[in-house]
Design a protein around this motif. Structure first.
Motif, PDB file in Angstrom:
ATOM      1  N   ILE A   1      21.159  42.884  -1.289  1.00 16.83           N
ATOM      2  CA  ILE A   1      22.218  41.949  -0.913  1.00 16.83           C
ATOM      3  C   ILE A   1      22.186  41.842   0.607  1.00 16.83           C
ATOM      4  CG2 ILE A   1      24.713  41.526  -0.922  1.00 16.83           C
ATOM      5  CD1 ILE A   1      24.813  43.351  -3.477  1.00 16.83           C
ATOM      6  N   GLU A   2      22.132  40.612   1.089  1.00 19.13           N
ATOM      7  CA  GLU A   2      22.061  40.377   2.532  1.00 19.13           C
ATOM      8  C   GLU A   2      23.453  40.416   3.163  1.00 19.13           C
ATOM      9  OE1 GLU A   2      19.204  40.139   4.289  1.00 19.13           O
ATOM     10  OE2 GLU A   2      18.179  40.465   2.365  1.00 19.13           O
ATOM     11  N   GLN A   3      23.505  40.794   4.429  1.00 24.11           N
ATOM     12  CA  GLN A   3      24.756  40.776   5.180  1.00 24.11           C
ATOM     13  C   GLN A   3      25.352  39.371   5.116  1.00 24.11           C
ATOM     14  OE1 GLN A   3      24.404  42.144   9.209  1.00 24.11           O
ATOM     15  NE2 GLN A   3      26.437  41.448   9.763  1.00 24.11           N
ATOM     16  N   GLY A   4      26.657  39.294   4.835  1.00 30.94           N
ATOM     17  CA  GLY A   4      27.356  38.019   4.760  1.00 30.94           C
ATOM     18  C   GLY A   4      27.409  37.429   3.361  1.00 30.94           C
ATOM     19  N   ASP A   5      26.590  37.922   2.434  1.00 31.95           N
ATOM     20  CA  ASP A   5      26.550  37.377   1.073  1.00 31.95           C
ATOM     21  C   ASP A   5      27.840  37.646   0.308  1.00 31.95           C
ATOM     22  OD1 ASP A   5      23.976  36.441   1.338  1.00 31.95           O
ATOM     23  OD2 ASP A   5      23.065  37.877  -0.054  1.00 31.95           O
ATOM     24  N   PHE A   6      28.195  36.707  -0.564  1.00 23.96           N
ATOM     25  CA  PHE A   6      29.250  36.932  -1.559  1.00 23.96           C
ATOM     26  C   PHE A   6      28.732  37.995  -2.518  1.00 23.96           C
ATOM     27  CE2 PHE A   6      30.403  35.972  -5.995  1.00 23.96           C
ATOM     28  CZ  PHE A   6      31.742  36.277  -5.943  1.00 23.96           C
TER      29      PHE A   6
ATOM     30  N   LEU B   1      34.756  39.958  -2.437  1.00 20.98           N
ATOM     31  CA  LEU B   1      34.034  40.896  -1.579  1.00 20.98           C
ATOM     32  C   LEU B   1      32.799  40.208  -1.000  1.00 20.98           C
ATOM     33  CD1 LEU B   1      34.222  44.094  -3.782  1.00 20.98           C
ATOM     34  CD2 LEU B   1      35.303  43.751  -1.562  1.00 20.98           C
ATOM     35  N   PHE B   2      32.588  40.430   0.302  1.00 22.14           N
ATOM     36  CA  PHE B   2      31.413  39.934   1.003  1.00 22.14           C
ATOM     37  C   PHE B   2      30.754  41.119   1.703  1.00 22.14           C
ATOM     38  CE2 PHE B   2      34.019  36.259   0.392  1.00 22.14           C
ATOM     39  CZ  PHE B   2      33.127  35.216   0.188  1.00 22.14           C
ATOM     40  N   ALA B   3      29.429  41.126   1.726  1.00 21.74           N
ATOM     41  CA  ALA B   3      28.676  42.220   2.348  1.00 21.74           C
ATOM     42  C   ALA B   3      28.815  42.164   3.865  1.00 21.74           C
ATOM     43  CB  ALA B   3      27.209  42.140   1.945  1.00 21.74           C
ATOM     44  N   ILE B   4      29.147  43.292   4.474  1.00 22.75           N
ATOM     45  CA  ILE B   4      29.230  43.354   5.942  1.00 22.75           C
ATOM     46  C   ILE B   4      27.980  43.995   6.539  1.00 22.75           C
ATOM     47  CG2 ILE B   4      31.729  43.223   6.123  1.00 22.75           C
ATOM     48  CD1 ILE B   4      31.844  46.254   6.358  1.00 22.75           C
ATOM     49  N   LYS B   5      27.060  44.408   5.667  1.00 17.50           N
ATOM     50  CA  LYS B   5      25.745  44.890   6.095  1.00 17.50           C
ATOM     51  C   LYS B   5      24.792  44.732   4.920  1.00 17.50           C
ATOM     52  CE  LYS B   5      27.568  49.572   5.659  1.00 17.50           C
ATOM     53  NZ  LYS B   5      27.822  50.788   6.406  1.00 17.50           N
TER      54      LYS B   5
ATOM     55  N   ALA C   1      16.452  27.292  -0.284  1.00 13.88           N
ATOM     56  CA  ALA C   1      17.688  27.141   0.485  1.00 13.88           C
ATOM     57  C   ALA C   1      18.707  28.159   0.020  1.00 13.88           C
ATOM     58  CB  ALA C   1      18.238  25.731   0.322  1.00 13.88           C
ATOM     59  N   ARG C   2      19.272  28.883   0.955  1.00 12.41           N
ATOM     60  CA  ARG C   2      20.263  29.903   0.637  1.00 12.41           C
ATOM     61  C   ARG C   2      21.615  29.231   0.476  1.00 12.41           C
ATOM     62  NH1 ARG C   2      22.301  34.441   4.711  1.00 12.41           N
ATOM     63  NH2 ARG C   2      23.690  35.496   3.306  1.00 12.41           N
ATOM     64  N   LYS C   3      22.276  29.547  -0.633  1.00 10.14           N
ATOM     65  CA  LYS C   3      23.624  29.000  -0.849  1.00 10.14           C
ATOM     66  C   LYS C   3      24.569  29.604   0.175  1.00 10.14           C
ATOM     67  CE  LYS C   3      24.803  27.665  -5.513  1.00 10.14           C
ATOM     68  NZ  LYS C   3      25.317  28.044  -6.794  1.00 10.14           N
ATOM     69  N   LYS C   4      25.491  28.800   0.642  1.00  7.07           N
ATOM     70  CA  LYS C   4      26.501  29.325   1.553  1.00  7.07           C
ATOM     71  C   LYS C   4      27.344  30.326   0.775  1.00  7.07           C
ATOM     72  CE  LYS C   4      26.909  25.274   4.483  1.00  7.07           C
ATOM     73  NZ  LYS C   4      27.735  24.118   4.815  1.00  7.07           N
ATOM     74  N   PRO C   5      27.662  31.479   1.382  1.00  9.88           N
ATOM     75  CA  PRO C   5      28.443  32.495   0.669  1.00  9.88           C
ATOM     76  C   PRO C   5      29.760  31.965   0.090  1.00  9.88           C
ATOM     77  CG  PRO C   5      27.484  33.448   2.622  1.00  9.88           C
ATOM     78  CD  PRO C   5      27.199  31.972   2.680  1.00  9.88           C
ATOM     79  N   ALA C   6      30.473  31.121   0.825  1.00  6.93           N
ATOM     80  CA  ALA C   6      31.747  30.581   0.311  1.00  6.93           C
ATOM     81  C   ALA C   6      31.511  29.676  -0.899  1.00  6.93           C
ATOM     82  CB  ALA C   6      32.490  29.836   1.409  1.00  6.93           C
ATOM     83  N   ASP C   7      30.421  28.901  -0.875  1.00  4.53           N
ATOM     84  CA  ASP C   7      30.083  28.041  -2.021  1.00  4.53           C
ATOM     85  C   ASP C   7      29.719  28.889  -3.242  1.00  4.53           C
ATOM     86  OD1 ASP C   7      30.516  25.821  -0.429  1.00  4.53           O
ATOM     87  OD2 ASP C   7      28.372  25.464  -0.061  1.00  4.53           O
ATOM     88  N   GLU C   8      28.984  29.961  -2.996  1.00  2.13           N
ATOM     89  CA  GLU C   8      28.615  30.862  -4.088  1.00  2.13           C
ATOM     90  C   GLU C   8      29.860  31.528  -4.678  1.00  2.13           C
ATOM     91  OE1 GLU C   8      24.951  33.831  -4.994  1.00  2.13           O
ATOM     92  OE2 GLU C   8      25.895  34.035  -3.029  1.00  2.13           O
TER      93      GLU C   8
END
Length: 162
Positions: free
Chosen positions: A55-60, A136-140, A15-22
Motif C-alpha cells: 500500500i502506497e503512502q496516501g492510498d485509501f 483510513l488512509f496510509a501515512i507511509k 493511471a492511479r485512482k485518486k485516493p478520495a475517488d477510491e
C-alpha cells in the motif's frame, strides 16, 4: 531488413485512482478494498487487519463502517466494555456523532487496532451523499504482511497501560 525492425512499444503506466475517488467507490459499494486480510493476533489484542499487497503512502485503505448515530443516542445505549471499543466519536457540522461498529458485519475497518506510537494510517472524514464516512488512509508505505493500524486518539485506553 526494414521489415524486421519493430518500433519500440511505449508502455503506459496504469493511471492511479485518486485516493478520495477510491474511497468514494468503496463507500458506495459497501465493500472492503482487496489486498487486506483479517488475522487473529493474540488473546489481548484479538484480531487485526494485515496487508496482502503493498500500500502506497496516501492510498485509501479501509472504511470504518457501522451505524451513524448522534452522540446523544450513542450515550443512551448500553454497551459492554468490549462493544464500546467499536464506537468512534467525531464532529461533523458542529455536532457530535458516533459510528457504532459494535455489530459483527464482516467489514475489516472495525478490526484495525490502535497504535499511538507509530501508526501507518490516519482516519479522515469523507462526505458521500451528504453523509460522513470515516476512512483510513496510509501515512507511509505499508509492506505485505504488515498490520494496519492508526492512533485512536488521546483517550486512556486500557491496553495502553499494559
Amino acid at each position: 531488413t526494414k521489415d524486421n525492425i519493430r518500433e519500440p512499444k511505449m508502455f503506459k503506466r496504469k493511471a492511479r485512482k485518486k485516493p478520495a475517488d477510491e474511497a468514494n467507490f468503496y463507500i458506495q459499494s459497501s465493500k472492503d478494498k482487496p489486498g487486506l486480510m483479517e488475522r487473529f493476533i493474540d488473546d489481548r489484542k484479538g484480531r487485526g487487519v494485515f496487508a496482502t499487497q503493498p500500500i502506497e503512502q496516501g492510498d485509501f485503505v479501509l472504511e470504518y463502517r457501522g451505524q451513524l448515530l448522534s452522540a446523544d443516542k450513542c450515550q443512551t445505549r448500553k454497551y459492554s466494555e468490549k462493544e464500546s471499543t467499536f464506537l468512534f466519536e467525531f464532529e461533523w457540522q458542529n455536532r457530535h456523532w458516533c459510528i457504532d461498529a459494535s455489530i459483527e458485519d464482516g467489514s475489516l475497518g472495525r478490526l484495525v487496532n490502535d497504535n499511538h506510537k507509530s501508526p501507518n494510517c490516519t482516519m479522515k472524514k469523507i462526505i458521500v451523499n451528504d453523509q460522513p464516512h470515516l476512512c483510513l488512509f496510509a501515512i507511509k508505505k505499508i509492506e505485505i504482511g504488515t498490520e494496519i493500524d492508526y492512533n485512536y486518539g488521546d483517550s486512556k485506553w486500557p491496553w495502553r497501560e499494559k
